[in-house]
Design an enzyme around this catalytic site. Structure first.
Site, PDB file in Angstrom:
ATOM      1  N   GLU A 158     -19.438  38.203 -24.624  1.00 20.21           N
ATOM      2  CA  GLU A 158     -18.301  37.586 -23.922  1.00 20.21           C
ATOM      3  C   GLU A 158     -16.981  38.004 -24.561  1.00 20.21           C
ATOM      4  OE1 GLU A 158     -17.091  36.192 -21.509  1.00 20.21           O
ATOM      5  OE2 GLU A 158     -18.042  34.345 -20.872  1.00 20.21           O
ATOM      6  N   ASP A 159     -15.935  38.046 -23.752  1.00 19.91           N
ATOM      7  CA  ASP A 159     -14.607  38.335 -24.304  1.00 19.91           C
ATOM      8  C   ASP A 159     -14.037  37.100 -25.019  1.00 19.91           C
ATOM      9  OD1 ASP A 159     -14.366  36.964 -21.891  1.00 19.91           O
ATOM     10  OD2 ASP A 159     -12.883  38.315 -21.023  1.00 19.91           O
ATOM     11  N   ASP A 186     -13.597  29.562 -23.953  1.00 20.36           N
ATOM     12  CA  ASP A 186     -12.486  28.608 -23.923  1.00 20.36           C
ATOM     13  C   ASP A 186     -13.106  27.201 -23.840  1.00 20.36           C
ATOM     14  OD1 ASP A 186      -9.804  27.762 -23.585  1.00 20.36           O
ATOM     15  OD2 ASP A 186      -9.876  28.040 -21.434  1.00 20.36           O
ATOM     16  N   THR A 187     -13.180  26.621 -22.647  1.00 18.31           N
ATOM     17  CA  THR A 187     -13.836  25.309 -22.524  1.00 18.31           C
ATOM     18  C   THR A 187     -15.346  25.427 -22.745  1.00 18.31           C
ATOM     19  OG1 THR A 187     -14.225  25.564 -20.149  1.00 18.31           O
ATOM     20  CG2 THR A 187     -12.142  24.535 -20.818  1.00 18.31           C
ATOM     21  N   LYS A 212     -11.820  30.283 -28.691  1.00 21.20           N
ATOM     22  CA  LYS A 212     -10.677  29.353 -28.617  1.00 21.20           C
ATOM     23  C   LYS A 212     -11.248  27.950 -28.802  1.00 21.20           C
ATOM     24  CE  LYS A 212      -7.130  30.650 -25.606  1.00 21.20           C
ATOM     25  NZ  LYS A 212      -6.487  30.676 -24.274  1.00 21.20           N
ATOM     26  N   ARG A 257      -5.863  43.873 -18.396  1.00 15.98           N
ATOM     27  CA  ARG A 257      -7.093  44.010 -19.168  1.00 15.98           C
ATOM     28  C   ARG A 257      -7.065  45.305 -19.973  1.00 15.98           C
ATOM     29  NH1 ARG A 257     -10.663  40.252 -16.853  1.00 15.98           N
ATOM     30  NH2 ARG A 257     -10.474  39.977 -14.615  1.00 15.98           N
TER      31      ARG A 257
HETATM   32  P1  IMP Z   1     -14.334  28.805 -20.058  1.00 19.18           P
HETATM   33  O1  IMP Z   1     -14.894  29.018 -21.441  1.00 19.18           O
HETATM   34  O2  IMP Z   1     -15.375  28.406 -19.050  1.00 19.18           O
HETATM   35  O3  IMP Z   1     -13.173  27.852 -20.073  1.00 19.18           O
HETATM   36  O4  IMP Z   1     -13.744  30.151 -19.476  1.00 19.18           O
HETATM   37  C1  IMP Z   1     -13.563  31.286 -20.232  1.00 19.18           C
HETATM   38  C2  IMP Z   1     -12.800  32.253 -19.354  1.00 19.18           C
HETATM   39  O5  IMP Z   1     -11.448  31.809 -19.251  1.00 19.18           O
HETATM   40  C3  IMP Z   1     -12.734  33.641 -19.969  1.00 19.18           C
HETATM   41  O6  IMP Z   1     -13.819  34.445 -19.594  1.00 19.18           O
HETATM   42  C4  IMP Z   1     -11.418  34.133 -19.425  1.00 19.18           C
HETATM   43  O7  IMP Z   1     -11.607  34.700 -18.136  1.00 19.18           O
HETATM   44  C5  IMP Z   1     -10.567  32.890 -19.272  1.00 19.18           C
HETATM   45  N1  IMP Z   1      -9.619  32.731 -20.416  1.00 19.18           N
HETATM   46  C6  IMP Z   1      -9.620  31.781 -21.359  1.00 19.18           C
HETATM   47  N2  IMP Z   1      -8.606  31.926 -22.227  1.00 19.18           N
HETATM   48  C7  IMP Z   1      -7.914  33.009 -21.796  1.00 19.18           C
HETATM   49  C8  IMP Z   1      -6.734  33.697 -22.282  1.00 19.18           C
HETATM   50  O8  IMP Z   1      -6.105  33.345 -23.296  1.00 19.18           O
HETATM   51  N3  IMP Z   1      -6.335  34.785 -21.568  1.00 19.18           N
HETATM   52  C9  IMP Z   1      -6.997  35.217 -20.453  1.00 19.18           C
HETATM   53  N4  IMP Z   1      -8.114  34.623 -19.974  1.00 19.18           N
HETATM   54  C10 IMP Z   1      -8.563  33.523 -20.634  1.00 19.18           C
HETATM   55 MG    MG Z   2     -10.709  35.846 -16.646  1.00 18.65          MG
END
Ligand code: IMP
Ligand code: MG
Length: 182
Positions: A102-103, A106-107, A134, A168
């Site tokens: 994964e890049d 976040d949540t 994050k 990107r």
């Molecule tokens: P989550 O963990 O389900 O909240 O979603 C993660 C996704 O949110 C990542 O794959 C990104 O597409 C997007 N994302 C979260 N933080 C960032 C950021 O700082 N820049 C760009 N995309 C982000």
């Molecule tokens: Mg994204």
């Protein structure tokens, strides 16, 4: 709508340079090579952001691995973590050692759904490798086996991370330039 700025104009403070990323990717690749020796490794990446990290990481892993791809769309406006698979893996992962690449996490809601779905397919093992964590934003706890960097709660672009689909292709990770925030 105004024409989007060039990546070099939209990028603000550089958080991780391309050489800092390359060094960390080397270390992660070496760790994965050691841990997965003799196993049947498949790197699974979620489109589109993860492909930049996957391309570099896979070239630092000295194992006969395969790669596969998934795409998901999230509807966080409705019930949290409501995710739909829009492109599934090409091949079975049953009995294989799956490492999700994964890049950024976040949540964790998206990946939580993906993990549950993949686990039901009977892989021999299932682990997570994320370039960026994050962690202050996490809603669902996830076991992260490999982590590139922990980052603060700031919006980043580059190295796969996008702003409405763009940027990107920046070779480094940066905050948005103030002008781009307007
Ligand atoms: P989550 O963990 O389900 O909240 O979603 C993660 C996704 O949110 C990542 O794959 C990104 O597409 C997007 N994302 C979260 N933080 C960032 C950021 O700082 N820049 C760009 N995309 C982000
Ligand atoms: Mg994204």
């Amino acid at each position: 709508m105004a024409t989007p700025g060039a990546p070099s104009e939209v990028a603000g403070k550089i958080i991780f340079s391309d050489s800092e990323i390359a060094l960390r990717v080397d270390e992660l690749g070496a760790a994965i090579t050691a841990d997965y020796s003799g196993r049947d490794l498949v790197l699974v990446t979620i489109l589109k952001g993860g492909i930049f990290f996957l391309a570099d990481l896979s070239r630092r892993i000295d194992l006969p691995l395969t790669t596969d791809f998934m795409a998901v769309s999230s509807y966080f406006g409705g019930s949290p973590g409501n995710v739909r698979i829009t492109k599934d893996l090409d091949d079975s992962i049953q009995g294989r050692d799956v490492l999700i690449v994964e890049d950024i996490i976040d949540t964790g809601l998206t990946l939580n759904y993906v993990i549950k779905n993949l686990r039901s397919r009977g892989p021999a093992s299932l682990e997570i490798c994320t370039l960026l964590d994050k962690d202050v934003r996490r809603i669902v706890e996830l076991p992260i086996a490999y982590r590139g960097f922990t980052v603060a709660d700031r919006f980043l672009i580059g190295y796969g991370l996008d702003l409405r689909g763009r940027y990107r292709n920046l070779p480094f990770l940066a905050e948005l330039h103030e002008v781009a925030l307007l």
